[in-house]
Each structure stands twice: as C-alpha cells, then as structure tokens.
Design a protein around this motif. Structure first.
Motif, PDB file in Angstrom:
ATOM      1  N   PRO A  72      40.908 -57.339 -21.443  1.00  0.00           N
ATOM      2  CA  PRO A  72      41.366 -58.657 -21.204  1.00  0.00           C
ATOM      3  C   PRO A  72      40.028 -59.216 -21.104  1.00  0.00           C
ATOM      4  CG  PRO A  72      42.039 -57.543 -19.344  1.00  0.00           C
ATOM      5  CD  PRO A  72      41.410 -56.690 -20.193  1.00  0.00           C
ATOM      6  N   SER A  73      39.251 -59.254 -21.144  1.00  0.00           N
ATOM      7  CA  SER A  73      38.068 -60.407 -20.240  1.00  0.00           C
ATOM      8  C   SER A  73      36.619 -59.367 -20.549  1.00  0.00           C
ATOM      9  CB  SER A  73      37.937 -60.481 -18.840  1.00  0.00           C
ATOM     10  OG  SER A  73      37.521 -59.963 -17.875  1.00  0.00           O
ATOM     11  N   VAL A  87      32.497 -55.491 -19.913  1.00  0.00           N
ATOM     12  CA  VAL A  87      31.132 -54.890 -18.916  1.00  0.00           C
ATOM     13  C   VAL A  87      30.943 -53.834 -17.889  1.00  0.00           C
ATOM     14  CG1 VAL A  87      30.024 -56.778 -20.047  1.00  0.00           C
ATOM     15  CG2 VAL A  87      30.986 -56.925 -17.253  1.00  0.00           C
ATOM     16  N   SER A  88      32.689 -54.145 -17.425  1.00  0.00           N
ATOM     17  CA  SER A  88      32.817 -52.661 -15.988  1.00  0.00           C
ATOM     18  C   SER A  88      32.629 -51.434 -16.182  1.00  0.00           C
ATOM     19  CB  SER A  88      33.779 -53.397 -15.420  1.00  0.00           C
ATOM     20  OG  SER A  88      35.056 -52.827 -15.733  1.00  0.00           O
ATOM     21  N   TYR A  89      32.961 -51.111 -17.351  1.00  0.00           N
ATOM     22  CA  TYR A  89      33.259 -49.484 -18.131  1.00  0.00           C
ATOM     23  C   TYR A  89      31.430 -50.074 -18.452  1.00  0.00           C
ATOM     24  CZ  TYR A  89      37.596 -49.418 -18.019  1.00  0.00           C
ATOM     25  OH  TYR A  89      39.568 -49.682 -17.539  1.00  0.00           O
ATOM     26  N   PRO A  90      30.410 -48.627 -18.062  1.00  0.00           N
ATOM     27  CA  PRO A  90      29.182 -48.617 -18.065  1.00  0.00           C
ATOM     28  C   PRO A  90      29.056 -47.925 -19.821  1.00  0.00           C
ATOM     29  CG  PRO A  90      29.777 -46.579 -16.656  1.00  0.00           C
ATOM     30  CD  PRO A  90      30.880 -47.753 -16.815  1.00  0.00           C
ATOM     31  N   ASN A  91      29.763 -47.782 -20.229  1.00  0.00           N
ATOM     32  CA  ASN A  91      29.491 -47.366 -21.389  1.00  0.00           C
ATOM     33  C   ASN A  91      29.867 -48.236 -22.376  1.00  0.00           C
ATOM     34  OD1 ASN A  91      27.930 -44.498 -20.785  1.00  0.00           O
ATOM     35  ND2 ASN A  91      30.489 -44.072 -20.688  1.00  0.00           N
ATOM     36  N   ASN A  92      30.303 -49.453 -21.924  1.00  0.00           N
ATOM     37  CA  ASN A  92      30.445 -50.806 -23.559  1.00  0.00           C
ATOM     38  C   ASN A  92      29.795 -51.034 -23.452  1.00  0.00           C
ATOM     39  OD1 ASN A  92      33.339 -49.603 -23.106  1.00  0.00           O
ATOM     40  ND2 ASN A  92      34.089 -51.305 -22.348  1.00  0.00           N
ATOM     41  N   TYR A  93      29.346 -51.274 -24.564  1.00  0.00           N
ATOM     42  CA  TYR A  93      28.619 -52.682 -25.266  1.00  0.00           C
ATOM     43  C   TYR A  93      28.850 -52.791 -25.849  1.00  0.00           C
ATOM     44  CZ  TYR A  93      24.995 -48.758 -22.927  1.00  0.00           C
ATOM     45  OH  TYR A  93      24.312 -48.216 -22.425  1.00  0.00           O
ATOM     46  N   TRP A  94      28.506 -54.070 -26.514  1.00  0.00           N
ATOM     47  CA  TRP A  94      29.229 -55.081 -26.936  1.00  0.00           C
ATOM     48  C   TRP A  94      29.252 -54.586 -28.794  1.00  0.00           C
ATOM     49  CZ3 TRP A  94      33.208 -58.287 -25.449  1.00  0.00           C
ATOM     50  CH2 TRP A  94      32.787 -58.854 -24.281  1.00  0.00           C
TER      51      TRP A  94
END
Length: 741
Positions: free
Chosen positions: A655-656, A661-668
């Motif tokens: 949702p935001s 970015v609060s998930y360490p493995n997420n990269y744009w």
C-alpha cells in the motif's frame, strides 16, 4: 515255431499297437488339425474424451491387450507433451492435467504389444471455461432504511450473485428468510411483516453462477417503535433543474435530480412535447437522493419532463410536468456533418482551430451500427479486438460529429435515433481530446460503460472494459508530466438494453476538443500562430505519460533479441521455458527472474512466439528466482505474489513505499511489469498474521479484523493454508476493525 515263441510274438504285436495308438493321441493334441491362421491386426477403437477446464480423461479400447501412450499439443500435428501407460490391457484410460481453459488441444494415441504397434488418427477436444471456485466477495452491508414493519438491507458483491437474507429474533438458527434468485452485483431487499420496536438478527448470503456461496456474519437492527413511518405520505422535493441557466444543462445533456423522504426508486419521463414519450429509470440501489442524466438531446430545444417514484412499501406518486431548455450550439461547432470524418469542415473554416482559452470539451464522432451487423445483439461475453480494430468506427457507419462538454451520460445514453432498424441501440462513439496537465504528478480518473469501452492516453491503452456486459466501473491512476497529452476513448453499445457511459477525470485537468483530422501539434501550431488565444506551456509542446515520451520523431527498427514484443510496456522477455512433465510456460525476464504466464490469452497479449518455447530441466528452471513483485505498465500499484508449491497462489497489494522498503529483500528494480490478466488470475489475500504472533486477521474494506478462535475461523470455512505472513509495518497499515464473531 514252438508255442512259447508264438506267444512272445503276440505280446510284441500288442505292444506295437498300443504304442501306435499313444502316438496318434499325442499327435492329435500337439499338432494343429488344419492350416495355421495369420494374427489379427492390432486396432484402436471407442476413443472418448471427458474434459473440464484443467484436465481431460481420454479412454480407448484395443482388440487385444496392449500398452498405450497419448501425445498432445495446442497446434495440429505438433505434440509437445506425452503420457504413457505402464499396464497392458484391452481398455486404457489416462488423465492429462495442467491444461489451459477454453483451449483447443490436438492428440493421438499409440498402442503396441509384443509384435505390433498402431497409431490413431489425430483427435481434438476443447477444454471448458475456467471453473470458478471463488465465492463472491460481499461488502458494504447496510441497513439502509427502517420503519415499524420493514427493514431494507443493501450490499454489494464483486460478481453477479443471488440475494438472500436470513433473519429472526435470535442469532440462530434464523427462522425466516427472503431472497431473489436473479444474479446481480448490487443487492437491495426489503423485509416486511416485522414487529415494531423489535430487535432482529440477520445475515446476508450470495451465491454465484458456479454455486459458490458467501455468508456474511450476524448483524442486528431494531425496527421503529411505531408504524407511523409506514403510514407517512411519500414526498418528492428539491427537484432540479430549477432555472434555465442551471449548470447541469448542456447543449446535449441535462441532469435531473430530486430527493424523497423515503427510500425509493424512480423514473423520469421526458420528451419535446407534453406527451413525453421516453422513460429513464434510476440505477440500483434504492436511495433518498436520485439523479438521472438525459443524453442525446438537441441543442437549443425545450424539453418537458415528470418524475415518478415508488417506495419500499410499493406506494407510488408522480410530479407535475416541468420544462428545461438545452444550451445553444457554440459558433465553432457544426453537428450532423455529412461525409467522412476528417474532411476538414468540422470546426469552422479549418479543422484544427481549437483555441485553448475558449474551446473546452471532447470531440465525438458518432457511428450508427445496423441491426444486422455481426457484432451486435450478441450474448454477454468478452471481446478480443480493441478500439479501432473494430470496423464500427469506419465511415460507412458515420452519423454525426459533435463536441460534448462532459462525458457523464449515465444510463439510457441513446444519442442516435435515425429511424433505422435497431435504433436507438447499436452505436459507437470515438471521443478525442487534448489533456492540459498543469504539473507533473499522479492523476485519477473513473470510467464506466455498458458495453465496450477503451481509453488511451498518448496512444497507450490504460483502461480496457471490453465486451457486452452491464455497467462496469474502473478507477485508474496515471502519472502525467506537465504539458499536453492526447486522450482517445472508444465506446460501443451492442446489446438491446440500457446504454451507459461515464468518464470522470481529475478536476485539475482541462480538456480541449481534438478533431479526428488533427494531432496535438496541429492545434499547438494554431495557438502559437497568433490566431488562437492559447499558448504552449514553458516546458514545450507535449508531455510524457507512464514514462513514455509522446513527442513525434523518427524511429529506427532492428531485429529484436527478445522472444515477445518488447514495445508493449512489459518487462522484456528473454526466453520462454517449460519442463517435460508440465504444460506451464515461464518467461525469463531481462531482470533474471522467471514469470509464470497464466493462460494462452495472456501469452497472446504479450505477443509471444509459440515456436520459441523451449523444454528445460526442472533444476534449470528453478535456478531462476520467481518475479514476486509485479505491477501493470498502466497502474503503479505494486503487488506481492505468494507463489507456494501445492497451495493456492495469492496476491496482496503493497500500500505504500514505506511498506515496500520495510521488507529487506524488496528492490524497486525487481518490480516486473506484467499484463493485468496474469495479475487478476491470483485471488486476493484475505487472511494475514505476523511472525511469532498466533493472531490471525481478516482483511476487509481496508481494515483488519481479529479472528479470536479456531472455531470462529472454521465457522466461516476459511482455509489455514491461505493465511499469509506479513511484517508488523505492513500489518499496522490496516486500521483495526471489529473482532469477528
């Protein structure tokens, strides 16, 4: 010869006779009595197929025991997959799985024994439409209106479904129910014969066409203390338009609105004489405030109208007759222009003399489709062609041009009635406009239509409401840069019922007519020439949409290194892989991830080449990580896909940016742009939890509702396998709602 020798000869003769008899007996047993027959050829017969949306069971017989094998594929004489029987029998039956729905498959059968092998002619079957095992989602359950003896309950479902209310004076079992078997999305039902001043329990239920049922939780209401409300007179008031200069009246439309003191449905009857003639009804659900848009009116004409309403008890009243006059046609507009579009005679002396200071609205080209056209009068269903790919917008059907001040026509939008067979149904419209964007940013719009509609911004398809269907809404958000952008909308009414169209853009945007013969640059040239009053923005002529530059210029072509069309806005596909034991096709993205293509329809949307699908080992395919962060090219909403072995795959929107970015493995950079068909194939996450916390929550209307016990969880037939784990930041994004009981 003495007697002894004579006896010995007799004994020997007897022995020889016995031996000859024994030889004759054994010969009759061991040797054939006639000539040796040739073995009968092996044959295959009685081939039968029983299929559903995902599997097909194929059976056949042979004239003697034999082994069997099925080979199949999705094109003729091209068998990519096979399945072999391990038993030798005269009757064989095998089930092939992992098939695509509504797809033609081709197959052949091979049978063999120790001496012979035979292959059948090519056979074919088509899998059935995807079976829906997802129950309707119920939302917005409301007790809309109460009297002493009645209660009106309304709710919505995300798909057409039945209407049913179970109710009683206790929470269960409920001893009364009322329902409607018609399939609809908006549900509105009145319970009658209730006791005044009483406290009732109720719950609503809806069942879709595939018999999937959703039951809402127990709710309550209390009827009014007396029957006074039931007996009050029904009143219509606050009727508009109330003056000739009312802003709700344009050259071709008029918005009629009113209020009632009771929940009611209503109709407007109108015409150019006091005899009226045309009737338009309000849309469900019943309400206290009512609005109907009359469209297809003639500029500068006086119209008569009256309003009739009916409340929940069946009482009806109607008003006296009122009048309004539509606004006159501006000087620059000429309607009912003969000939083909683009003749240069639509807007004044030159077709592109649109003044940015004074000329606002949407240029519409209207087409009247004949009753015998093969694309009209069809049953409900989707449609593969997009916009101008259909011949509905060709000169042979052209009826008129006009500039529409807005595109909020609502129901009963029937702008053409030329007395032809099928009129006023069966027509198409192509609206074109220049969008004036004040500054870079995200802008929202709403579009809804009955039937087809497509919306393009700078020639990029951003909304696709294809097919014959009831009014279907969609809300979109697009990123636009400051400047001018091209808007093009295609609409068609292809069924004999209400025609509905509405386009509600962001109120920060302005729209200028763009005739069919013109491009933005032509209008900019007119405004920069000193003849028009407008001017370009300081940033230049045109802006960008969704990161795609829209100014014109020369292009070059080269041989694409990709296996699918790389120019559609999706993340580019470098390879197409499958394994030998499954028909599932995976795209290897330029990011190094793999993406599962959910259907042949999606495969075709990507414009991929079937011949480039390669078979690889499972271990090699699994060496590519899954693309579990996805979005569409048109919508910035990012979804996380929960792709789990042997468990239903689910999706949840992030949702935001803070949650992302609060998930360490997420990269744009890992967010894959895929088609909406693939995203829609994943059901939404409904059940969530946080690591090391036993609490499970239901996501509902943007809130999280705690499920306090396993008994409550199982009461609603939830599946533990569908509970997904979020982090605390993501969980906290959802506002806390009422505990589920």
């Amino acid at each position: 010869m003495n007697l002894k020798n004579h006896n010995n000869l007799l004994i020997l003769a007897k022995k020889l006779v016995i031996i000859q008899l024994l030889i004759a007996v054994f010969a009759s047993i061991l040797l054939p009595s006639g000539p040796v027959l040739a073995q009968e050829p092996l044959t295959i017969s009685n081939i039968e197929v029983v299929q559903n949306d995902k599997t097909a069971t194929i059976s056949w017989r042979t004239n003697r025991a034999a082994y069997g094998k099925i080979q199949w594929g999705i094109t003729t004489n091209n068998y990519k997959w096979s399945l072999q029987s391990g038993k030798k029998d005269v009757v064989q039956s095998m089930t092939i799985t992992g098939l695509f729905s509504e797809t033609n498959y081709y197959f052949r059968i091979t049978a063999w024994d120790d001496t012979t092998e035979v292959t059948s002619f090519e056979q074919t079957f088509q899998t059935k439409k995807l079976s829906d095992n997802k129950a309707p989602t119920i939302s917005n359950v409301t007790v809309a209106y109460l009297t002493g003896r009645t209660a009106t309950i309304q709710w919505e479902t995300d798909e057409p479904a039945t209407t049913e209310v179970e109710y009683g004076l206790t929470s269960g079992p409920y001893n009364q129910n009322k329902g409607d078997g018609a399939l609809k999305r908006i549900h509105d039902i009145t319970l009658t014969g209730l006791l005044d001043g009483s406290h009732y329990h109720f719950r609503v239920k809806s069942k879709d066409k595939d018999n999937n049922v959703t039951t809402w939780y127990d709710m309550t209401f209390q009827t009014k203390l007396t029957e006074k409300t039931d007996k009050d007179a029904l009143i219509i008031y606050d009727i508009k338009p109330a003056a000739e200069n009312d802003v709700s009246i344009t050259q071709t439309t008029a918005v009629i609105s009113w209020r009632t003191n009771k929940l009611a449905e209503g109709w407007v009857r109108y015409g150019t004489t006091s005899n009226l003639g045309t009737t338009v009804s309000t849309n469900p659900p019943r309400d206290f405030t009512h609005t109907i848009t009359l469209a297809g009116l003639t500029a500068g004409r006086t119209y008569y109208f009256e309003i009739q309403v009916r409340d929940v008890l069946g009482k009806e009243i109607k008003t006296e007759k009122y009048t309004f006059t539509t606004k006159s046609t501006p000087q620059y507009q000429t309607t009912n222009q003969p000939g083909t579009i683009g003749s240069g005679s639509v807007l004044g002396a030159t077709a592109c003399n649109i003044d940015f200071k004074t000329d606002l609205g949407f240029f519409g080209a209207y087409y009247n489709l004949p009753e015998g056209h093969p694309d009209v009068g069809l049953p409900l269903g989707g449609w593969s062609k997009v916009g101008r790919e259909n011949d509905w917008y060709s000169s042979q059907y052209f009826s008129m041009n006009r500039v529409d001040g807005n595109l909020v026509f609502g129901t009963n939008f029937f702008p053409l009635n030329e007395g032809k067979p099928g009129d006023p149904n069966y027509f198409a419209v192509n609206w074109r406009a220049i969008i004036s964007v004040p500054q870079d940013g995200y802008y929202n719009y709403e579009i809804s239509s009955d039937d087809d509609s497509w919306l393009f911004i700078d020639d990029e398809l951003t909304s696709n409401l294809n097919g014959i269907h009831p009014a279907k809404p969609e809300t979109r958000q697009v990123y636009l840069t400051a400047g001018y952008h091209k808007l093009e909308i295609f609409y068609a009414d292809r069924a004999k019922r209400n025609a509905w169209f509405e386009f509600k853009p962001d109120n920060r945007l302005k729209f200028h007519p763009l005739p069919t013969s013109c491009e933005i640059e032509d209008v900019l040239d007119y405004n920069n020439s000193g003849v028009g009053g407008g001017a370009t923005t300081s940033t230049g002529s045109t802006g960008q949409v969704l990161g795609v530059k829209t100014t014109s210029g020369a292009t070059t072509t080269s041989v694409s290194p990709y296996v699918c069309n790389p120019n559609l806005g999706y993340t580019k596909f470098k390879a197409l892989y499958k394994t030998a034991d499954s028909p599932d096709i995976w795209a290897i993205l330029e990011t190094g991830q793999k993406h599962y293509i959910t259907s042949p329809e999606a495969f075709n949307k990507y414009q991929c080449d079937w011949s480039k699908v390669k078979t690889v080992s499972k271990s090699y395919l699994n060496s590519f990580p899954n693309a579990n962060l996805v979005r569409t090219p048109q919508d910035p909403t990012v979804y996380h896909l929960f792709q789990r072995a042997d468990v239903k795959w689910l999706k949840i929107n992030i949702p935001s940016p803070t949650v992302f970015v609060s998930y360490p493995n997420n990269y744009w950079g890992n967010v894959a742009r895929i088609d909406i068909l693939d995203i829609q194939s994943y059901p939404d996450v409904k059940l969530i939890s946080v690591k090391n916390d036993p609490k499970v929550y239901l996501i509902e209307n943007g809130k999280r509702r705690w499920i306090p016990t396993a008994a409550v969880f199982e009461k609603y037939n939830y599946e533990w396998a569908e509970v997904v784990e979020l982090n605390q930041i993501h969980l906290d994004y959802y506002e806390e709602g009422a505990t589920l009981n």
